[in-house]
Motif scaffolding. Structure first.
Motif, PDB file in Angstrom:
ATOM      1  N   ASN A  91      -9.744  14.916   7.828  1.00 32.81           N
ATOM      2  CA  ASN A  91      -9.983  13.940   6.618  1.00 32.81           C
ATOM      3  C   ASN A  91     -11.361  13.218   6.652  1.00 32.81           C
ATOM      4  O   ASN A  91     -11.476  12.073   6.312  1.00 32.81           O
ATOM      5  CB  ASN A  91      -8.913  13.081   6.818  1.00 32.81           C
ATOM      6  N   THR A 133       0.697  -1.203  -0.063  1.00 26.49           N
ATOM      7  CA  THR A 133       0.082   0.136  -0.245  1.00 26.49           C
ATOM      8  C   THR A 133       0.850   1.142   0.204  1.00 26.49           C
ATOM      9  O   THR A 133       0.195   2.531  -0.206  1.00 26.49           O
ATOM     10  CB  THR A 133      -1.012   0.002   1.238  1.00 26.49           C
ATOM     11  N   TYR A 134       2.097   1.176  -0.010  1.00 28.47           N
ATOM     12  CA  TYR A 134       2.993   2.282   0.303  1.00 28.47           C
ATOM     13  C   TYR A 134       2.832   3.360  -0.983  1.00 28.47           C
ATOM     14  O   TYR A 134       2.891   4.614  -0.809  1.00 28.47           O
ATOM     15  CB  TYR A 134       4.397   1.875   0.576  1.00 28.47           C
ATOM     16  N   GLY A 191      -5.238   2.136  -0.604  1.00 33.05           N
ATOM     17  CA  GLY A 191      -4.724   1.426   0.337  1.00 33.05           C
ATOM     18  C   GLY A 191      -5.317   0.746   1.473  1.00 33.05           C
ATOM     19  O   GLY A 191      -5.387  -0.136   2.045  1.00 33.05           O
ATOM     20  N   ILE A 224       1.333   5.289   7.393  1.00 32.84           N
ATOM     21  CA  ILE A 224       2.181   5.151   6.307  1.00 32.84           C
ATOM     22  C   ILE A 224       1.818   6.395   5.390  1.00 32.84           C
ATOM     23  O   ILE A 224       2.542   6.977   4.794  1.00 32.84           O
ATOM     24  CB  ILE A 224       2.207   3.946   5.659  1.00 32.84           C
ATOM     25  N   HIS A 225       0.374   6.739   5.254  1.00 33.13           N
ATOM     26  CA  HIS A 225      -0.042   7.955   4.524  1.00 33.13           C
ATOM     27  C   HIS A 225      -0.134   8.960   5.014  1.00 33.13           C
ATOM     28  O   HIS A 225      -0.697   9.920   4.606  1.00 33.13           O
ATOM     29  CB  HIS A 225      -1.471   7.114   3.972  1.00 33.13           C
ATOM     30  N   GLY A 226       0.630   9.364   6.356  1.00 33.30           N
ATOM     31  CA  GLY A 226       0.626  10.683   6.876  1.00 33.30           C
ATOM     32  C   GLY A 226      -0.907  11.073   7.673  1.00 33.30           C
ATOM     33  O   GLY A 226      -1.117  12.104   7.677  1.00 33.30           O
ATOM     34  N   GLU A 242      -2.748   5.574  -3.319  1.00 32.92           N
ATOM     35  CA  GLU A 242      -3.605   6.493  -2.459  1.00 32.92           C
ATOM     36  C   GLU A 242      -3.808   5.909  -1.424  1.00 32.92           C
ATOM     37  O   GLU A 242      -4.282   4.804  -1.070  1.00 32.92           O
ATOM     38  CB  GLU A 242      -4.637   6.914  -3.389  1.00 32.92           C
ATOM     39  N   PRO A 243      -4.139   6.942  -0.368  1.00 33.26           N
ATOM     40  CA  PRO A 243      -4.613   6.651   0.956  1.00 33.26           C
ATOM     41  C   PRO A 243      -5.764   5.681   0.806  1.00 33.26           C
ATOM     42  O   PRO A 243      -5.874   4.641   1.437  1.00 33.26           O
ATOM     43  CB  PRO A 243      -4.864   7.924   1.784  1.00 33.26           C
TER      44      PRO A 243
END
Length: 501
Positions: free
Chosen positions: A352, A50-51, A58, A339-341, A54-55
């Motif tokens: 979000n 998923t790195y 993933g 991982i996606h901040g 897109e968030p």
């Protein structure tokens, strides 16, 4: 609320997300149905993939794996009397006896359908409760977060472990591993013993893969020559195998088991491994014919599969609102978000919102796909159970190593995976539970950081930790939980000694 829900569905209604959810559900079911594998392992292995996504893409994949993995455990539980996952232990009690009577189709149909309903109820609670809890959590300061962290570890130690002492020791081990590397706030290295590879500490992914994947591989490898059992593949099923009258008779059991699953799921670190046993016990106690439990009644399957799947929505509540994993799989999902901040917590809903409801929508879609895939492919999944271990285990081992190396592209993480796998195996042989270790590892930085920040704000005084009402309540509950758990264990030991005499 409705506008956010529609926005969430718009986020995931595209060919890529739907394909990722479908692939995740399918792979999750396979991992859940193979004894020794689990939803945790499936998420751990796919997390590096998923790195580059897109968030929302993933997280859609990871949610599909989660829901498919938890439900997939019913396949092995019913056909082999082996729980595919810890969350399906109680499904064995009545699922296998019903299958042995020649009604495997009915047992599987009941398990699949009520897994769907349990997940649906859990997600409904998540969507309507989580935002409210997030607004309450906005009022939390350093003191409250510290108290919640301590409370979470104490609950894990007392409810999961057979021994409260061993549970607390496991939690302390997790906290110790979390302290390796640079300290929060001042960044001073500690417990590195001059080994610079440890300056950054242990990454969560190698720790999780080692604890929950490598240790299982070691245990499975030691069972050389143990027969895998005979899979009951020849069965027929019409509809979902049960009548409408039988469904009506289970409505009370459905909602009671869902409530237990959601409640247990919300408690940090508990999850479906506990809720299915509690729901089964409650169903048996409330039944007019408790003597039939264990002989192949659908009541036991309904209780177990409803509760363990309802705990999915419950476990996501503390993850989304407080950043605290509700079980081992949500610990992996926490890593996926970071991982996606994305930092789970009360501000996640404010900053979000569309993404959060996109995740909720992905869960609902995954639940529907799980129902369809398990119903259409149940015989195929049963045949997967016949794969010899000498073929399966090396493949899983390679995937674990590749997944660990892919985190930071360094060999140190591979050695860390092997190290934690051996540690986990030895601890389990000694009767020490693994869930408190990972919870301590996850919560350790949060507890330490908020403790230090709170002490800095109060100029070294611990008084504010006990004068803030919410913090005080959590600390008092923590003390009460530990005292009651210790008393319960001492009484159990005293009773055992009395029986021995």
């Amino acid at each position: 609320m409705l506008s956010l829900i529609s926005t969430g569905f718009a986020e995931v209604f595209n060919p890529l997300c739907i394909a990722l959810i479908a692939g995740g559900v399918l792979l999750g079911i396979i991992f859940g149905s193979i004894p020794g594998l689990s939803a945790t392992m499936a998420v751990a292995l796919c997390l590096p993939m998923t790195y580059g996504m897109e968030p929302i893409s993933g997280m859609a994949l990871l949610m599909g794996l989660y829901i498919g993995g938890i439900s997939g455990g019913l396949v092995a539980a019913i056909l082999l009397r082996i729980p595919g996952t810890p969350a399906s232990v109680a499904t064995c009690f009545d699922g296998y006896p019903l299958a042995a009577k020649g009604q495997a189709g009915k047992a599987l149909g009941v398990g699949i359908f009520f897994s769907f309903l349990g997940t649906l109820l859990g997600l409904a609670v998540l969507m309507f409760i989580a935002p409210s809890l997030a607004r309450v959590a906005l009022k939390f300061s350093y003191y409250e977060y510290f108290a919640v962290g301590i409370f979470s570890i104490s609950m894990m130690a007392s409810l999961i472990s057979g021994s409260v002492v061993k549970g607390l020791v496991s939690g302390a081990v997790g906290l110790a591993f979390a302290m390796v590397g640079s300290a929060p706030i001042d960044g001073i290295p500690r417990l590195t013993f001059g080994f610079h590879a440890l300056d950054a500490g242990f990454d969560i992914l190698p720790v999780l893969i080692g604890l929950f994947a490598i240790s299982e591989i070691i245990k499975a490898a030691k069972q050389k020559g143990v027969p895998q059992g005979k899979v009951l593949q020849d069965f027929k099923i019409r509809g979902f195998g049960f009548s409408f009258a039988e469904f009506k008779s289970q409505i009370g059991n459905l909602f009671r088991s869902a409530a237990i699953g959601i409640g247990i799921g919300i408690l940090p670190g508990i999850g479906g491994g506990t809720s299915n046993i509690l729901a089964y016990t409650a169903a048996k106690n409330q039944s007019k014919t408790p003597e039939k439990f264990g002989t192949g009644v659908i009541d036991g399957i309904v209780a177990s599969e409803t509760s363990n799947n309802a705990s999915i929505g419950g476990a996501l509540v503390p993850l989304m609102t407080l950043g605290i994993p509700g079980d081992t799989v949500t610990a992996m999902l926490l890593g996926g978000l970071m991982i996606h901040g994305l930092n789970p917590g009360p501000l996640l809903f404010q900053n979000n919102g569309p993404l959060v409801y996109g995740i909720f929508a992905a869960c609902l879609i995954a639940n529907v796909l799980m129902l369809v895939m398990e119903y259409l492919g149940i015989k195929v999944f049963a045949r997967v159970l016949t794969v010899p271990k000498h073929i399966l285990l090396p493949i899983i081992m390679v995937l674990c190593v590749v997944g660990a190396f892919g985190v930071n592209n360094r060999l140190f993480d591979v050695w860390a995976v092997l190290f934690f796998g051996i540690v986990a195996y030895l601890l389990e042989k000694g009767g020490f539970p693994l869930p408190p270790i990972i919870l301590g590892f996850i919560l350790g930085p949060m507890i330490e950081t908020n403790l230090r920040r709170g002490l800095m704000q109060s100029e070294g005084s611990i008084v504010p930790f006990f004068t803030h009402p919410i913090s005080l309540v959590f600390l008092l509950i923590t003390a009460a939980v530990i005292v009651l758990a210790v008393r319960k264990e001492l009484r159990a030991r005293h009773k055992e000694k009395a029986n021995d005499r």
